[in-house]
Write an enzyme that holds these catalytic residues in place. Sequence first.
Site, PDB file in Angstrom:
ATOM      1  N   ASN A  13       0.878  -1.167   0.000  1.00  0.00           N
ATOM      2  CA  ASN A  13       0.000   0.000   0.000  1.00  0.00           C
ATOM      3  C   ASN A  13       0.920   1.222   0.000  1.00  0.00           C
ATOM      4  O   ASN A  13       1.509   1.551   1.014  1.00  0.00           O
ATOM      5  CB  ASN A  13      -0.889  -0.025   1.254  1.00  0.00           C
ATOM      6  CG  ASN A  13      -1.702   1.250   1.424  1.00  0.00           C
ATOM      7  OD1 ASN A  13      -1.796   2.061   0.504  1.00  0.00           O
ATOM      8  ND2 ASN A  13      -2.296   1.418   2.597  1.00  0.00           N
ATOM      9  N   LYS A  15       0.157   4.280  -0.326  1.00  0.00           N
ATOM     10  CA  LYS A  15      -0.444   5.488   0.244  1.00  0.00           C
ATOM     11  C   LYS A  15      -0.191   6.691  -0.678  1.00  0.00           C
ATOM     12  O   LYS A  15      -0.210   6.534  -1.895  1.00  0.00           O
ATOM     13  CB  LYS A  15       0.074   5.709   1.666  1.00  0.00           C
ATOM     14  CG  LYS A  15      -0.086   4.446   2.515  1.00  0.00           C
ATOM     15  CD  LYS A  15       0.091   4.646   3.972  1.00  0.00           C
ATOM     16  CE  LYS A  15      -0.145   3.327   4.686  1.00  0.00           C
ATOM     17  NZ  LYS A  15      -0.066   3.422   6.126  1.00  0.00           N
ATOM     18  N   HIS A  99      -9.533   1.560   4.571  1.00  0.00           N
ATOM     19  CA  HIS A  99      -8.288   1.684   5.326  1.00  0.00           C
ATOM     20  C   HIS A  99      -8.510   2.639   6.501  1.00  0.00           C
ATOM     21  O   HIS A  99      -9.282   3.607   6.382  1.00  0.00           O
ATOM     22  CB  HIS A  99      -7.177   2.206   4.407  1.00  0.00           C
ATOM     23  CG  HIS A  99      -5.831   2.146   5.050  1.00  0.00           C
ATOM     24  ND1 HIS A  99      -5.405   3.097   5.951  1.00  0.00           N
ATOM     25  CD2 HIS A  99      -4.834   1.234   4.961  1.00  0.00           C
ATOM     26  CE1 HIS A  99      -4.188   2.768   6.378  1.00  0.00           C
ATOM     27  NE2 HIS A  99      -3.831   1.649   5.796  1.00  0.00           N
ATOM     28  N   GLU A 101      -6.881   5.004   7.619  1.00  0.00           N
ATOM     29  CA  GLU A 101      -6.620   6.418   7.305  1.00  0.00           C
ATOM     30  C   GLU A 101      -7.817   7.034   6.575  1.00  0.00           C
ATOM     31  O   GLU A 101      -8.134   8.211   6.765  1.00  0.00           O
ATOM     32  CB  GLU A 101      -5.334   6.538   6.476  1.00  0.00           C
ATOM     33  CG  GLU A 101      -4.102   6.284   7.341  1.00  0.00           C
ATOM     34  CD  GLU A 101      -2.928   5.671   6.607  1.00  0.00           C
ATOM     35  OE1 GLU A 101      -2.871   5.719   5.370  1.00  0.00           O
ATOM     36  OE2 GLU A 101      -2.047   5.112   7.308  1.00  0.00           O
ATOM     37  N   GLU A 171      -5.758  -4.749  10.544  1.00  0.00           N
ATOM     38  CA  GLU A 171      -4.749  -3.722  10.764  1.00  0.00           C
ATOM     39  C   GLU A 171      -5.022  -2.961  12.061  1.00  0.00           C
ATOM     40  O   GLU A 171      -5.838  -2.015  12.076  1.00  0.00           O
ATOM     41  CB  GLU A 171      -4.765  -2.724   9.602  1.00  0.00           C
ATOM     42  CG  GLU A 171      -4.442  -3.350   8.266  1.00  0.00           C
ATOM     43  CD  GLU A 171      -3.759  -2.355   7.342  1.00  0.00           C
ATOM     44  OE1 GLU A 171      -2.650  -2.651   6.902  1.00  0.00           O
ATOM     45  OE2 GLU A 171      -4.317  -1.271   7.092  1.00  0.00           O
ATOM     46  N   GLY A 177       2.248   2.365  10.679  1.00  0.00           N
ATOM     47  CA  GLY A 177       3.209   3.446  10.498  1.00  0.00           C
ATOM     48  C   GLY A 177       3.911   3.872  11.780  1.00  0.00           C
ATOM     49  O   GLY A 177       4.557   4.914  11.825  1.00  0.00           O
ATOM     50  N   SER A 217       3.121  -2.128  10.285  1.00  0.00           N
ATOM     51  CA  SER A 217       4.577  -2.230  10.495  1.00  0.00           C
ATOM     52  C   SER A 217       5.119  -3.634  10.233  1.00  0.00           C
ATOM     53  O   SER A 217       6.068  -4.069  10.887  1.00  0.00           O
ATOM     54  CB  SER A 217       4.946  -1.755  11.905  1.00  0.00           C
ATOM     55  OG  SER A 217       4.535  -0.413  12.087  1.00  0.00           O
TER      56      SER A 217
HETATM   57  P1  PGA Z   1       2.670   0.270   7.602  1.00  0.00           P
HETATM   58  O1  PGA Z   1       1.225   0.508   6.955  1.00  0.00           O
HETATM   59  O2  PGA Z   1       3.168  -1.042   7.072  1.00  0.00           O
HETATM   60  O3  PGA Z   1       3.483   1.438   7.162  1.00  0.00           O
HETATM   61  O4  PGA Z   1       2.463   0.227   9.082  1.00  0.00           O
HETATM   62  C1  PGA Z   1       0.324  -0.549   6.781  1.00  0.00           C
HETATM   63  C2  PGA Z   1      -0.955  -0.045   6.194  1.00  0.00           C
HETATM   64  O5  PGA Z   1      -1.365   1.074   6.547  1.00  0.00           O
HETATM   65  O6  PGA Z   1      -1.593  -0.720   5.366  1.00  0.00           O
END
Ligand code: PGA
Length: 257
Positions: A13, A15, A99, A101, A171, A177, A217
């Site tokens: 992803n 982003k 997601h 976010e 998640e 992140g 992460s």
């Molecule tokens: P990350 O993000 O691996 O940077 O923690 C995962 C995601 O948001 O899908």
Amino acid sequence: MNRRYRKTIIAGNWKMNKTPSEGKALIEEMKTMLSKTKWCEVVLCVPFTDIQAAVKAAKGSKIAIGAENMHFEKSGAFTGEISADMLKELGVKYVIIGHSERRQYFNETDETCNKKVKTALENGLRPILCVGESLAEREQDVTMEVIRKQVKVALQGVTVEEIKKVVIAYEPIWAIGTGKTATSEQAGEVCAKIRDCLRELYGARAARAITIQYGGSMNAKNAAELLAQPDVDGGLIGGASLKAPDFAAIVDAANQN
Ligand code: PGA
């Protein structure tokens, strides 16, 4: 992972990162590293503006291209939005839905996720439905109540035939992140309980065939341990999908016997 019953899927992803030319370069670098993806499917979910270049760059490789979002309506007066038809015509195969976010910054709800999941399925796109609890919810010991609601509402009206095409990504919001990964036991436990919920909704046979990813992460170092959990069937990877060697190492971990 349990490859007897279901596909392992490693999805990146990106982003809001990478211009089309940067994305093309990254995929070209990845292609040289991903030659032996025997067991797992590899997907890269990229910004809308990168899709065309990404599909072209991924041609002839095992990488499928996904989008990070889409609108649930077919067309119309929705300034700034993108429809399933538009994505399909470009060669998109997967789409991330809900997601955290998007839920946090763009007011997406379980109800809009439900509409999007159904639209994706009607248009032959595979939704990657994201669910997960906040830190406060984990501390209040309501993780599974939250996730069960997210899963049940987002899948309202999705049939047992259609559910086979849905990928669920667990998640935990506190792990995204932040560099703070769920332990493999925490990830495995929630993914197993999501499968229990799917079993209640769709029966044992359908539930055991559904790919449930972990995201938050995941990286080259912790991927093998997370993927060793029987109900963790892959990963949704943010930060580490922006670096070819890291992403390739995660795909390698998913290809181990
Ligand atoms: P990350 O993000 O691996 O940077 O923690 C995962 C995601 O948001 O899908």
